[in-house]
Design a protein around this motif. Sequence first.
Motif, PDB file in Angstrom:
ATOM      1  N   TYR A 192       0.994  -1.046   0.056  1.00 34.72           N
ATOM      2  CA  TYR A 192       0.034  -0.106  -0.217  1.00 34.72           C
ATOM      3  C   TYR A 192       0.749   1.012   0.003  1.00 34.72           C
ATOM      4  O   TYR A 192       1.369   1.853   1.126  1.00 34.72           O
ATOM      5  N   ILE A 193       1.150   1.785  -1.276  1.00 36.09           N
ATOM      6  CA  ILE A 193       2.120   2.800  -1.312  1.00 36.09           C
ATOM      7  C   ILE A 193       1.220   4.029  -1.794  1.00 36.09           C
ATOM      8  O   ILE A 193       0.438   4.013  -2.771  1.00 36.09           O
ATOM      9  N   GLU A 194       1.376   5.401  -1.081  1.00 36.69           N
ATOM     10  CA  GLU A 194       0.693   6.569  -1.391  1.00 36.69           C
ATOM     11  C   GLU A 194       1.148   7.054  -2.640  1.00 36.69           C
ATOM     12  O   GLU A 194       2.384   7.249  -2.922  1.00 36.69           O
ATOM     13  N   CYS A 195       0.337   7.540  -3.495  1.00 34.68           N
ATOM     14  CA  CYS A 195       0.628   8.121  -4.508  1.00 34.68           C
ATOM     15  C   CYS A 195       0.158   9.767  -5.000  1.00 34.68           C
ATOM     16  O   CYS A 195       0.410  10.287  -5.788  1.00 34.68           O
ATOM     17  N   GLY A 196      -0.738   9.814  -3.798  1.00 34.09           N
ATOM     18  CA  GLY A 196      -1.358  11.346  -4.211  1.00 34.09           C
ATOM     19  C   GLY A 196      -2.425  11.517  -2.778  1.00 34.09           C
ATOM     20  O   GLY A 196      -2.878  10.829  -2.234  1.00 34.09           O
ATOM     21  N   HIS A 197      -2.541  12.932  -2.749  1.00 31.97           N
ATOM     22  CA  HIS A 197      -3.594  13.429  -1.742  1.00 31.97           C
ATOM     23  C   HIS A 197      -3.982  14.755  -2.215  1.00 31.97           C
ATOM     24  O   HIS A 197      -3.528  15.303  -3.067  1.00 31.97           O
ATOM     25  N   THR A 198      -5.450  14.791  -1.853  1.00 31.60           N
ATOM     26  CA  THR A 198      -5.995  16.147  -1.943  1.00 31.60           C
ATOM     27  C   THR A 198      -6.841  16.616  -0.729  1.00 31.60           C
ATOM     28  O   THR A 198      -6.939  15.723   0.165  1.00 31.60           O
ATOM     29  N   PHE A 199      -6.924  17.877  -0.679  1.00 31.55           N
ATOM     30  CA  PHE A 199      -7.480  18.571   0.502  1.00 31.55           C
ATOM     31  C   PHE A 199      -8.188  19.624   0.131  1.00 31.55           C
ATOM     32  O   PHE A 199      -7.808  20.361  -0.737  1.00 31.55           O
ATOM     33  N   PRO A 200      -9.412  19.983   0.843  1.00 32.88           N
ATOM     34  CA  PRO A 200     -10.042  19.069   1.714  1.00 32.88           C
ATOM     35  C   PRO A 200     -11.098  17.963   1.201  1.00 32.88           C
ATOM     36  O   PRO A 200     -11.633  18.485   0.063  1.00 32.88           O
ATOM     37  N   VAL A 201     -11.326  16.970   1.993  1.00 29.81           N
ATOM     38  CA  VAL A 201     -12.602  16.138   1.304  1.00 29.81           C
ATOM     39  C   VAL A 201     -13.670  16.476   1.771  1.00 29.81           C
ATOM     40  O   VAL A 201     -13.863  16.365   3.177  1.00 29.81           O
ATOM     41  N   PRO A 202     -14.684  16.636   0.880  1.00 29.16           N
ATOM     42  CA  PRO A 202     -16.051  16.946   1.480  1.00 29.16           C
ATOM     43  C   PRO A 202     -16.823  15.756   1.837  1.00 29.16           C
ATOM     44  O   PRO A 202     -16.663  14.810   1.293  1.00 29.16           O
ATOM     45  N   GLU A 236      -8.502  27.784  15.882  1.00 33.67           N
ATOM     46  CA  GLU A 236     -10.000  27.801  15.333  1.00 33.67           C
ATOM     47  C   GLU A 236     -10.267  29.149  15.082  1.00 33.67           C
ATOM     48  O   GLU A 236      -9.872  30.231  15.971  1.00 33.67           O
ATOM     49  N   PRO A 237     -11.172  29.654  14.480  1.00 34.40           N
ATOM     50  CA  PRO A 237     -12.030  28.580  13.682  1.00 34.40           C
ATOM     51  C   PRO A 237     -11.212  28.409  12.361  1.00 34.40           C
ATOM     52  O   PRO A 237     -10.615  29.195  11.850  1.00 34.40           O
ATOM     53  N   VAL A 238     -11.145  27.242  11.826  1.00 36.35           N
ATOM     54  CA  VAL A 238     -10.459  26.742  10.512  1.00 36.35           C
ATOM     55  C   VAL A 238     -11.716  26.894   9.384  1.00 36.35           C
ATOM     56  O   VAL A 238     -12.736  26.459   9.413  1.00 36.35           O
ATOM     57  N   VAL A 239     -11.109  27.768   8.460  1.00 36.96           N
ATOM     58  CA  VAL A 239     -11.736  28.032   7.444  1.00 36.96           C
ATOM     59  C   VAL A 239     -11.250  27.387   5.960  1.00 36.96           C
ATOM     60  O   VAL A 239     -10.000  27.777   5.931  1.00 36.96           O
ATOM     61  N   HIS A 240     -12.067  26.717   5.200  1.00 36.58           N
ATOM     62  CA  HIS A 240     -11.404  26.488   3.961  1.00 36.58           C
ATOM     63  C   HIS A 240     -11.699  27.018   2.877  1.00 36.58           C
ATOM     64  O   HIS A 240     -12.660  27.586   2.709  1.00 36.58           O
ATOM     65  N   ASN A 241     -10.535  27.579   2.166  1.00 35.42           N
ATOM     66  CA  ASN A 241     -10.486  28.405   0.951  1.00 35.42           C
ATOM     67  C   ASN A 241      -9.856  27.563  -0.198  1.00 35.42           C
ATOM     68  O   ASN A 241      -8.654  27.524  -0.328  1.00 35.42           O
ATOM     69  N   GLY A 242     -10.544  27.140  -1.165  1.00 32.11           N
ATOM     70  CA  GLY A 242     -10.111  26.523  -2.541  1.00 32.11           C
ATOM     71  C   GLY A 242      -9.726  25.122  -1.876  1.00 32.11           C
ATOM     72  O   GLY A 242     -10.341  24.471  -1.176  1.00 32.11           O
ATOM     73  N   GLY A 243      -8.863  24.712  -2.857  1.00 27.84           N
ATOM     74  CA  GLY A 243      -8.453  23.274  -2.594  1.00 27.84           C
ATOM     75  C   GLY A 243      -6.834  23.198  -3.090  1.00 27.84           C
ATOM     76  O   GLY A 243      -6.351  23.979  -3.763  1.00 27.84           O
ATOM     77  N   ALA A 244      -6.225  21.873  -2.584  1.00 29.57           N
ATOM     78  CA  ALA A 244      -4.841  21.563  -3.244  1.00 29.57           C
ATOM     79  C   ALA A 244      -4.734  20.158  -3.361  1.00 29.57           C
ATOM     80  O   ALA A 244      -5.496  19.369  -2.540  1.00 29.57           O
ATOM     81  N   ALA A 245      -3.680  19.911  -3.991  1.00 34.90           N
ATOM     82  CA  ALA A 245      -3.557  18.276  -4.409  1.00 34.90           C
ATOM     83  C   ALA A 245      -1.759  18.347  -4.577  1.00 34.90           C
ATOM     84  O   ALA A 245      -1.039  19.077  -4.963  1.00 34.90           O
ATOM     85  N   VAL A 246      -1.489  17.071  -4.281  1.00 26.48           N
ATOM     86  CA  VAL A 246       0.113  16.716  -4.600  1.00 26.48           C
ATOM     87  C   VAL A 246       0.127  15.211  -5.242  1.00 26.48           C
ATOM     88  O   VAL A 246      -0.890  14.412  -4.875  1.00 26.48           O
ATOM     89  N   CYS A 254      -0.286  21.506  -6.375  1.00 26.27           N
ATOM     90  CA  CYS A 254      -0.944  22.553  -6.826  1.00 26.27           C
ATOM     91  C   CYS A 254      -2.017  22.979  -6.167  1.00 26.27           C
ATOM     92  O   CYS A 254      -2.560  22.177  -5.443  1.00 26.27           O
ATOM     93  N   ASN A 255      -2.083  24.333  -5.863  1.00 23.44           N
ATOM     94  CA  ASN A 255      -2.840  24.813  -5.018  1.00 23.44           C
ATOM     95  C   ASN A 255      -3.891  25.449  -5.966  1.00 23.44           C
ATOM     96  O   ASN A 255      -3.728  26.463  -6.725  1.00 23.44           O
ATOM     97  N   GLY A 256      -5.307  25.298  -6.011  1.00 24.59           N
ATOM     98  CA  GLY A 256      -6.177  25.841  -6.970  1.00 24.59           C
ATOM     99  C   GLY A 256      -7.587  26.246  -6.299  1.00 24.59           C
ATOM    100  O   GLY A 256      -7.854  26.019  -5.093  1.00 24.59           O
ATOM    101  N   PRO A 257      -8.486  26.179  -7.283  1.00 30.01           N
ATOM    102  CA  PRO A 257     -10.106  26.792  -6.883  1.00 30.01           C
ATOM    103  C   PRO A 257     -10.699  25.561  -5.955  1.00 30.01           C
ATOM    104  O   PRO A 257     -11.452  26.148  -5.157  1.00 30.01           O
ATOM    105  N   ASP A 258     -10.419  24.471  -6.454  1.00 31.55           N
ATOM    106  CA  ASP A 258     -11.095  23.405  -5.585  1.00 31.55           C
ATOM    107  C   ASP A 258      -9.768  22.167  -5.793  1.00 31.55           C
ATOM    108  O   ASP A 258      -9.237  22.285  -6.588  1.00 31.55           O
ATOM    109  N   ARG A 259     -10.276  21.207  -5.065  1.00 33.27           N
ATOM    110  CA  ARG A 259      -9.208  20.041  -4.988  1.00 33.27           C
ATOM    111  C   ARG A 259      -9.210  19.194  -6.246  1.00 33.27           C
ATOM    112  O   ARG A 259      -8.313  18.528  -6.384  1.00 33.27           O
TER     113      ARG A 259
END
Length: 435
Positions: free
Chosen positions: A249-259, A339-349, A402-407
């Motif tokens: 089980y090898i990690e190949c990518g992540h996105t944030f945040p997951v709705p 806190e409070p944590v506010v999510h703005n856009g999305g990012a992925a690796v 990448c940091n973008g408008p959504d994940r």
Amino acid sequence: MTTPLADYAKFAGKRVAIVEHMQNHPFVLGLHQAREHGLEVWLLTGDRDWYTHGHDWDSHPLAAAVDRVIDVDTTDVDAVLAAVTGEDGRPLVDGLTSFSDYHTVLAARAARRLGLPGPDPEAVETANVKDRLRVALGDVPYNIPHRLVADEGQLEEAARALGFPMIAKPPAEAIGYGVRRVDDMTELVEAFRELSGVRRSLRGQPRSGEVLLETYVEGVEVSVETMTVDGHTHVFGVTSKDLFGEPAYIECGHTFPVPLPDDEREALYGVVRATLEAIGYRHGPCHTEVRRTESGWRVIEANPRTPSSCMTMLVTDVTGRSPILDAWLLALGEVPPIEPVVHNGGAAVRMLYPKRRGTLKRVDGVEAASAVPGVQVLLHVEKGDKLFQRMDNSSCVGFTYCNGPDRLEAQALADKAAGLLDFVTEEEEEEAGRP
């Protein structure tokens, strides 16, 4: 990676000791950011070559990111204490911590003996030693049935109790090392023989040869990034986990945040908080991996440190909070205003792995990948390095971020950039040049 919005002026005039360190770009960047705010950083290391792989230390990114390097046996708590204690018996640092799975227990013990802020060492050890985590969770529905086996004669009983498929893993390792799915008795015996023969960790600590077996649970895996302050666990959000390479089980990518739907999100946060409470973890960052199954959330692991693989960048760019800098504030006895944590856009690796073994000659496509909108290409190999194809995350050679408008858009752009890169080996070119 954007500059965190919070004011880290409390770093000014303080000194922190870090027992070993993560090598990825976000952690080096975090060092520079902390020092820009006035924090003095001492790096305690037992082996500089582990970071440089034979290259010159002075040219390594860590060398320019810390104020002082102390060569010391980082498996010996007394040696670490001696390195950061003055002749008067008082600590020479205001905080001591580690983000390395192999050193978080020692760092917690050293901090406690110095009277410095830090988590309960027993809580950290319970999280790091995976069978102890299972025992601590007991019969709660989000635990996973398990057996710790010390010899081959115990495998038949374990197979009857757990059934197939199951997961075999070392009880205390990181980066997915040794983790694999086994589907029958033959594979179980093969996995046990291989894993029980490993008597040293990837960082050289002794291992007992025991193997942890767990019932395999089907489902989508995510991680929850948190910061626990005085027993209250603040949640930054949920990160996706893309895997490949079964039976490993090898990690190949992540996105944030997951709705997630409100009820699922609250149930997930409740499971994570209850897990940390069960082990007595009341102070510090944690990266908890959880799988969503048909019967509910199941805890895979709890890692009492900040997440790796650029996940801290995901969190920082989306929330404006830096888990790395917040963790250092906690190590200094300060309370980060999370806190409070506010999510703005999305990012992925996307994590990059070589297609071939060999000695790296060059990386093709870097200019084209870097030209993809919003993408950073972050490599941690250079010409002459050995490329491997191991069954764990240690063979990763870099990231596209990448940091973008959504994940999902960020993920598509990071994937596009990753597809443009090629790691060419000397052996490959020699083979191509033969008649």
